[in-house]
Design a protein around this motif. Structure first.
Motif, PDB file in Angstrom:
ATOM      1  N   SER A 109     -14.705   6.178   1.806  1.00  0.00           N
ATOM      2  CA  SER A 109     -13.259   6.337   1.913  1.00  0.00           C
ATOM      3  C   SER A 109     -12.750   7.253   0.804  1.00  0.00           C
ATOM      4  N   GLY A 110     -11.821   8.105   1.180  1.00  0.00           N
ATOM      5  CA  GLY A 110     -11.284   9.085   0.239  1.00  0.00           C
ATOM      6  C   GLY A 110     -12.082  10.368   0.197  1.00  0.00           C
ATOM      7  N   GLN A 111     -13.270  10.357   0.830  1.00  0.00           N
ATOM      8  CA  GLN A 111     -14.134  11.535   0.840  1.00  0.00           C
ATOM      9  C   GLN A 111     -14.251  12.146   2.234  1.00  0.00           C
ATOM     10  N   CYS A 112     -13.478  11.616   3.184  1.00  0.00           N
ATOM     11  CA  CYS A 112     -13.602  12.078   4.574  1.00  0.00           C
ATOM     12  C   CYS A 112     -12.497  13.063   4.922  1.00  0.00           C
ATOM     13  N   LEU A 113     -12.905  14.240   5.363  1.00  0.00           N
ATOM     14  CA  LEU A 113     -11.955  15.274   5.787  1.00  0.00           C
ATOM     15  C   LEU A 113     -12.174  15.657   7.252  1.00  0.00           C
TER      16      LEU A 113
ATOM     17  N   GLY B  75      -6.441  17.978  12.437  1.00  0.00           N
ATOM     18  CA  GLY B  75      -5.131  18.091  11.800  1.00  0.00           C
ATOM     19  C   GLY B  75      -4.494  16.774  11.430  1.00  0.00           C
ATOM     20  N   ARG B  76      -5.210  15.651  11.646  1.00  0.00           N
ATOM     21  CA  ARG B  76      -4.675  14.339  11.286  1.00  0.00           C
ATOM     22  C   ARG B  76      -5.470  13.809  10.095  1.00  0.00           C
ATOM     23  N   SER B  77      -4.810  13.744   8.959  1.00  0.00           N
ATOM     24  CA  SER B  77      -5.506  13.459   7.714  1.00  0.00           C
ATOM     25  C   SER B  77      -5.645  11.963   7.445  1.00  0.00           C
ATOM     26  N   GLY B  78      -6.872  11.528   7.188  1.00  0.00           N
ATOM     27  CA  GLY B  78      -7.100  10.166   6.737  1.00  0.00           C
ATOM     28  C   GLY B  78      -6.473   9.911   5.379  1.00  0.00           C
ATOM     29  N   ASN B  79      -6.435  10.944   4.548  1.00  0.00           N
ATOM     30  CA  ASN B  79      -5.809  10.817   3.231  1.00  0.00           C
ATOM     31  C   ASN B  79      -4.296  10.724   3.315  1.00  0.00           C
TER      32      ASN B  79
ATOM     33  N   THR C 131       0.846  -1.196   0.000  1.00  0.00           N
ATOM     34  CA  THR C 131       0.000   0.000   0.000  1.00  0.00           C
ATOM     35  C   THR C 131       0.880   1.244   0.000  1.00  0.00           C
ATOM     36  N   ALA C 132       0.762   2.000  -1.066  1.00  0.00           N
ATOM     37  CA  ALA C 132       1.353   3.338  -1.112  1.00  0.00           C
ATOM     38  C   ALA C 132       0.172   4.279  -1.325  1.00  0.00           C
ATOM     39  N   ASN C 133      -0.812   4.151  -0.430  1.00  0.00           N
ATOM     40  CA  ASN C 133      -2.148   4.697  -0.683  1.00  0.00           C
ATOM     41  C   ASN C 133      -2.461   5.958   0.119  1.00  0.00           C
ATOM     42  N   ILE C 134      -1.513   6.884   0.114  1.00  0.00           N
ATOM     43  CA  ILE C 134      -1.802   8.208   0.662  1.00  0.00           C
ATOM     44  C   ILE C 134      -1.590   9.238  -0.443  1.00  0.00           C
ATOM     45  N   LEU C 135      -2.032  10.456  -0.179  1.00  0.00           N
ATOM     46  CA  LEU C 135      -1.793  11.549  -1.115  1.00  0.00           C
ATOM     47  C   LEU C 135      -0.360  12.046  -0.938  1.00  0.00           C
TER      48      LEU C 135
END
Length: 788
Positions: free
Chosen positions: A173-177, A184-188, A65-69
């Motif tokens: 997933s991917g739509q949560c901010l 300040g802790r990003s799910g993305n 998994t390299a699944n972050i922005l």
């Protein structure tokens, strides 16, 4: 029928051993960088090499998994890391960042990439788009039904992967901010703080009616009873969630699903080897390992009401063992051992003593009346067993020998006097042979077949065993047993070296990180794009003669007839999620193409359908984090809204290399979550049938209040999805001079629940390029701070 893949999580080497030894077909792991589970142990480069080699010994695939922005200044490091993974033979990458996808397909065209569930693929058109753009597999959003999964997998021929067990996010997933904007802790970025697991109060502000609970906390998924229907849907891979879980959990879940899958194929082939599979027994084991008020099948069968929610307790609930009576004892409903973990309410303890009939015992059984030490509980408490020491010990044994599982080999032996000892086998379409010392004439006791076979079978510290040993020829003779053992080791080492080297690759040329020509520089950003939802907002905006207006047409509160909107450039804004209503939404857009300039959307399916028909403005949930994402979308999107998670410096870095025009939101309440689940209907709606909509959302103005009193507006779209917005609107109007220096092409203002006066106030502030009112109800978002 191609057998379905069982895909298991591994957050550590121990979990990887547990998964492989219990029958996983593939493993997904994260490295110490660029992984969406930043708080798992994860794998450094040395461990990653070991993991790949170990998995490949068992013909188990390994996905990383390299699944972050990825930020602009991280691109080079990320691509060096991808190069490392490519060269050591990783089977596939699971990614979210479209810029990374662009660079991987350019530099490593034979490296398989899977679209992470963070890419929010939830409709057929979106799946087809990513397939065309080079993704080998799509990890579908968890919100899809089996019918939707079957259509994409079978009818469209897209290779898909679905989650079948483990934690469920309430937001797509991917739509949560939410974690990002409020904490300040990003799910993305792999650092979600899980605000969905906190308590909230749902309030109808119109009538001051409220309900409290863990309103956004879903139960975990368990589909053990639905394996037949899932396999028949045509999906390619069944994914278990849990890279943060302990190895025993991985072992238990993988073994249960392995049995269920094998039972399905066994019954299809009229085999009886799995006839003793007991789904209820296995499910009980899974409940004991981890559950939140039980399990649900998520959205697979459409049961999206309160039955899928854990409103009362957001952590591991455990399994009920009894209620404390007036003597501070309880009659056991489950077996119990010393060192088991116990929960009552929000408290818990580890059992140090079990007292039965006034004696201390190590174990007690169903029906026994016992007292427990320490006696932290009180009369009337219900006790739950959250940790079963015997179960954990038994599961630990399944992988304590990391070579317990064996690959079977057929061995051919030549043992003739005067000729060298020869061992030969065939594995993975290849012959392997070793030739040893010459067999001597026996002066005393010859080396018999049984002794040779016994020593050849000593393969305990390897991943192999000889299931058949045949002698091509045999004469009584002599060789030291140590030489026979050495020959066995050499043969197996040959196979191991072949396996671990055959998938390694090398890159002969340097990395290509070039971009297309830069966009033309724009100096004027005074004409913003303004998003409106209500007639009052539209009326206020039109007073300022705004040229570019987008109507959020599909929100339930939208009361605007777009044929009556007067502006130079009119746009329709779509929701980020468009599922069963996809064709209906497309028809509405088609009918209005003559009235509009284009569409504001982040929906991949809509982009695919309309990119040749009208202007596309990519919405901020496309998660544009770097200039290579702009490169990825350059033929599909005319203008892109950049991510709200970038700070000023990061925006500047991106804009210096932007290949298409970019847009920055300077005002608006951020959509924190979008969900198929309706908290309003679930908490206030029909109490007898979870699937009947009571339309409670139309009877008030709803907010979610958190523990510190912040209130988050909760809105519904016209297709009954819930949208949670930030309590404070982003307001960057006072930062206009700073923004001008960033080379941004367009600015954007979003109006969601503002009334006429509020909208006028903001529009006037934008016109004057300053805001002089009370700023306490606003935020600058990540413009100053950014995310880690």
């Amino acid at each position: 029928m191609k057998k379905i893949e069982l895909l298991a999580p591994a957050g550590s080497m121990e979990s990887l051993y547990a998964a492989v030894q219990n029958g996983a077909d593939a493993i997904y792991v994260g490295g110490t960088k660029f992984s969406a589970r930043a708080y798992a142990s994860n794998f450094d480069e040395e461990n990653m090499i070991e993991a790949v080699e170990y998995c490949h010994l068992y013909d188990v695939k390994i996905y990383v998994t390299a699944n972050i922005l990825i930020k602009e200044n991280e691109i080079s490091e990320a691509m060096d890391y991808i190069k490392f993974l490519y060269e050591i033979g990783v089977d596939a990458l699971i990614i979210q960042d479209t810029g990374l996808a662009e660079l991987i397909k350019r530099n490593f065209p034979d490296f398989e990439i899977h679209a992470s569930t963070q890419m929010t693929v939830h409709n057929p058109e979106g799946a087809l788009l990513l397939k065309k753009l080079g993704f080998s597999r799509i990890v579908l959003s968890r919100e899809l039904s089996l019918n939707e999964i079957e259509y994409i997998s079978k009818n469209l021929g897209v290779e898909t992967e679905i989650f079948t067990h483990g934690a469920l996010c309430i937001s797509y997933s991917g739509q949560c901010l939410m974690s990002s904007l409020i904490g300040g802790r990003s799910g993305n970025r792999g650092k979600c703080a899980q605000p969905c697991r906190l308590p909230y109060t749902l309030i109808n502000r119109d009538i001051m009616k409220e309900k409290k609970g863990y309103i956004l906390s879903p139960k975990d998924i368990c589909t053990l009873e639905n394996i037949k229907e899932i396999i028949e849907s045509g999906t390619s891979s069944l994914k278990i969630e849990g890279r943060m879980k302990r190895p025993e959990y991985v072992a238990g879940v993988v073994s249960a699903y392995r049995k269920a899958i094998d039972e399905f194929y066994g019954s299809k082939q009229l085999k009886s080897s799995m006839k003793n599979f007991n789904v209820n027994k296995e499910k009980k084991k899974l409940l004991q390992l981890f559950n939140r008020e039980g399990f649900s099948s998520a959205y697979l069968f459409g049961n999206i009401g309160k039955n899928m929610m854990a409103y009362n307790f957001p952590k591991n609930t455990g399994v009920k063992i009894g209620e404390v009576n007036k003597d501070l004892a309880l009659k056991l409903e489950e077996n119990l051992s010393v060192k088991d973990g116990i929960r009552f309410g929000n408290d818990g303890f580890v059992v140090s003593k079990i007292i039965k009939d006034c004696e201390n015992v190590d174990e007690a059984y169903v029906g026994d009346e016992v007292k427990l030490k320490p006696t932290k509980y009180k009369i009337g408490d219900i006790l739950y067993k959250t940790s079963d020491i015997k179960l954990l010990e038994n599961l630990s044994k399944t992988y304590s020998n990391i070579y317990e599982r064996k690959n079977g080999l057929n061995l051919i032996v030549k043992f003739n006097v005067g000729e060298p000892l020869t061992l030969r086998t065939y594995y993975k379409d290849k012959d392997f042979e070793v030739i040893g010392e010459v067999v001597q004439k026996a002066l005393k006791k010859p080396l018999d077949k049984e002794k040779i076979i016994k020593n050849l079978n000593k393969t305990g510290d390897t991943a192999f065993q000889f299931i058949n040993i045949d002698f091509e020829s045999f004469e009584e003779g002599f060789l030291p047993v140590s030489l026979v053992n050495s020959m066995r080791r050499k043969l197996l080492q040959k196979i191991v070296e072949y396996i671990i080297n055959k998938d390694k690759r090398s890159m002969q040329k340097g990395l290509n990180l070039n971009l297309s020509s830069k966009k033309e520089k724009r100096d004027k950003i005074d004409n913003p794009l303004v998003i409106v939802t209500t007639k009052d907002q539209l009326k206020a905006v039109q007073e300022y003669q705004i040229e570019n207006i987008a109507v959020e047409l599909f929100m339930k509160e939208c009361d605007i007839d777009i044929t009556e909107v007067r502006c130079k450039n009119l746009y329709i804004k779509t929701a980020s999620i468009i599922k069963n209503e996809f064709e209906s939404v497309c028809n509405i857009i088609e009918e209005n193409l003559s009235h509009i300039k284009g569409i504001v959307t982040c929906n991949l399916g809509i982009i695919k359908r309309f990119k040749e028909k009208t202007k596309i403005i990519g919405d901020y949930k496309l998660n544009i984090f770097n200039s290579y994402s702009l490169e990825f979308y350059k033929d599909m999107v005319d203008t892109a809204s950049i991510s709200l998670e970038l700070n000023k410096k990061e925006i500047s870095n991106l804009m210096r290399k932007a290949v298409i025009p970019c847009l920055l939101i300077v005002y608006g309440k951020t959509e924190l979550m979008i969900s198929e689940h309706c908290p309003i209907g679930s908490m206030f709606g029909n109490k007898t049938n979870n699937n009947i909509c009571s339309r409670e959302c139309e009877n008030g103005n709803y907010v979610l209040k958190d523990r510190i009193g912040e209130e988050f507006p909760l809105k519904m779209d016209k297709y009954c999805r819930s949208h949670i917005y930030n309590s404070s609107a982003i307001n960057l109007i006072p930062n206009f001079e700073e923004i001008k220096k960033l080379n941004i092409d367009f600015l954007r203002l979003d109006f969601t629940d503002e009334n006429y006066e509020d909208t006028l106030k903001i529009m006037n502030a934008f016109k004057e390029k300053k805001y002089e009112g009370d700023f306490t109800k606003y935020t600058r978002g990540h413009f100053k701070r950014g995310v880690e």
